[in-house]
Motif scaffolding. Structure first.
Motif, short mmCIF file in Angstrom:
data_model
loop_
_atom_site.label_atom_id
_atom_site.label_comp_id
_atom_site.label_asym_id
_atom_site.label_seq_id
_atom_site.Cartn_x
_atom_site.Cartn_y
_atom_site.Cartn_z
N ILE A 103 0.86 -1.18 0.00
CA ILE A 103 0.00 0.00 0.00
C ILE A 103 0.90 1.23 0.00
O ILE A 103 1.86 1.30 0.79
N VAL A 104 0.63 2.17 -0.85
CA VAL A 104 1.44 3.39 -0.93
C VAL A 104 1.03 4.34 0.19
O VAL A 104 -0.14 4.67 0.35
N GLY A 162 8.02 4.28 -9.73
CA GLY A 162 6.92 3.44 -10.17
C GLY A 162 7.28 1.96 -10.14
O GLY A 162 8.46 1.59 -10.13
N LEU A 163 6.26 1.12 -10.12
CA LEU A 163 6.45 -0.32 -10.19
C LEU A 163 6.53 -0.72 -11.65
O LEU A 163 5.55 -0.64 -12.39
N PHE A 183 6.00 -2.04 -18.64
CA PHE A 183 5.16 -0.87 -18.39
C PHE A 183 5.30 -0.52 -16.91
O PHE A 183 5.73 -1.35 -16.11
N THR A 184 4.95 0.68 -16.55
CA THR A 184 5.15 1.16 -15.18
C THR A 184 3.84 1.64 -14.59
O THR A 184 3.12 2.42 -15.20
N LEU A 185 3.53 1.14 -13.40
CA LEU A 185 2.37 1.59 -12.65
C LEU A 185 2.82 2.60 -11.61
O LEU A 185 3.85 2.40 -10.95
N GLU A 186 2.05 3.67 -11.44
CA GLU A 186 2.39 4.70 -10.46
C GLU A 186 1.18 4.93 -9.55
O GLU A 186 0.45 5.92 -9.69
N PRO A 187 0.94 4.02 -8.61
CA PRO A 187 -0.21 4.15 -7.72
C PRO A 187 -0.09 5.37 -6.82
O PRO A 187 1.01 5.83 -6.50
N VAL A 195 11.44 -1.45 -8.99
CA VAL A 195 10.95 -0.13 -8.62
C VAL A 195 11.94 0.88 -9.15
O VAL A 195 13.14 0.82 -8.83
N ASP A 196 11.47 1.79 -9.99
CA ASP A 196 12.34 2.76 -10.63
C ASP A 196 12.96 3.72 -9.62
O ASP A 196 12.39 3.98 -8.55
#
Length: 283
Positions: free
Chosen positions: A186-187, A196-197, A233-237, A254-255
């Motif tokens: 959880i962020v 991002g993930l 691809f990168t997710l940024e929650p 994680v970037d």
């Protein structure tokens, strides 16, 4: 209505992922099986923690004693991870009790109960619990990670590569099936940019030997470069969002972060029991 996004090869932005609200996620009673059967790669639950919970936990960290913190290469953790602990687990288990006490005090409720209730809705009728040792001392349900800008993020890795490398995992492996374990977080604080993930279209079964033969070490920049040929691809929650994904079987990283704000998350891992009657979560 659930927003389902399809696997790699489809031009959509997040192939293989499902994005939903907490209410929609609660109806996904077979989500765990969907992940294990590779019908989906991950779930992005928007607003799982309320803004009040996020702020209470994030702000409360300043009052946590040093005995709950561990300095590491990318920043620090609050609480100890099982991987990297002494094989006798005494220090890990002692620190887990301190972490749980501080976490529940800060939140004002039991984190283990909150997450247990969530996982029960997804676990297909399995019992849900945090693992315990033979003396009934609880493992940690999570840890808090604070990644600092400019320290490289978390380099490319995959959960399945660690199962036989760390003897501290062996007692847990007697209880749970660690192959293809799931990851969740959880962020609590999103960085200004980066962090991002990053998900790769490469799973464990199709991993080239050169990536896991010992020459390209966990968290190495070398390995990041080796991942370049694969689609990603990168997710940024956002703060409060929960991510649950197949971290054991899919390569991810994680970037690196930019700006001043650290990336703060709380999370851990999940797996089915050896008899498939229980769903465990821990860190």
């Amino acid at each position: 209505m659930l927003k389902r996004l399809f696997r790699a090869g489809n031009p959509r932005k997040f192939p293989g992922w499902t994005i939903c609200s907490p209410q929609e996620m609660a109806a996904e009673s077979d989500a765990v099986d969907q992940l294990y059967h590779k019908a989906t790669d991950g779930y992005w639950v928007r607003g799982f923690f309320s803004p009040e919970e996020v702020q209470r936990l994030r702000d409360g960290l300043a009052q946590w004693p040093e005995s709950t913190q561990v300095d590491i290469s990318f920043g620090r953790t609050y609480g100890k991870t099982l991987m990297g602990s002494d094989p006798d687990l005494r220090y890990y288990l002692d620190m887990s009790q301190r972490f749980i006490a501080e976490l529940d005090r800060t939140l004002g409720h039991s984190f283990s109960e909150r997450m247990g209730a969530f996982f029960r809705t997804l676990a297909g009728g399995r019992t849900v619990q945090v693992p315990c040792d033979p003396e009934n001392r609880s493992y940690s349900p999570a840890n808090i990670r604070e990644l600092e800008p400019g320290k490289g993020g978390l380099h490319a890795h995959i959960g399945n590569e660690f199962i036989h490398q760390y003897p501290e995992l062996y007692p847990l492996a007697e209880m749970a099936v660690l192959k293809d374990q799931l990851s969740y977080f959880i962020v609590l604080q999103k960085p200004e940019s980066g962090g991002g993930l990053r998900m790769f279209d490469l799973d464990w079964e199709n991993t080239p030997d050169r990536l896991v033969n010992g020459d390209l070490l966990y968290y190495s920049e070398e390995r990041n470069c080796e991942m370049e040929p694969w689609y990603r691809f990168t997710l940024e929650p956002e703060a409060g969002d929960l991510i649950l994904f197949s971290g054991g079987r899919i390569w991810h990283q994680v970037d690196n972060l930019n700006g001043e704000l650290p990336r703060i998350t709380i999370g851990g891992f999940c797996a089915r029991s050896q008899d498939d009657q229980t769903f465990y979560f821990w860190s």
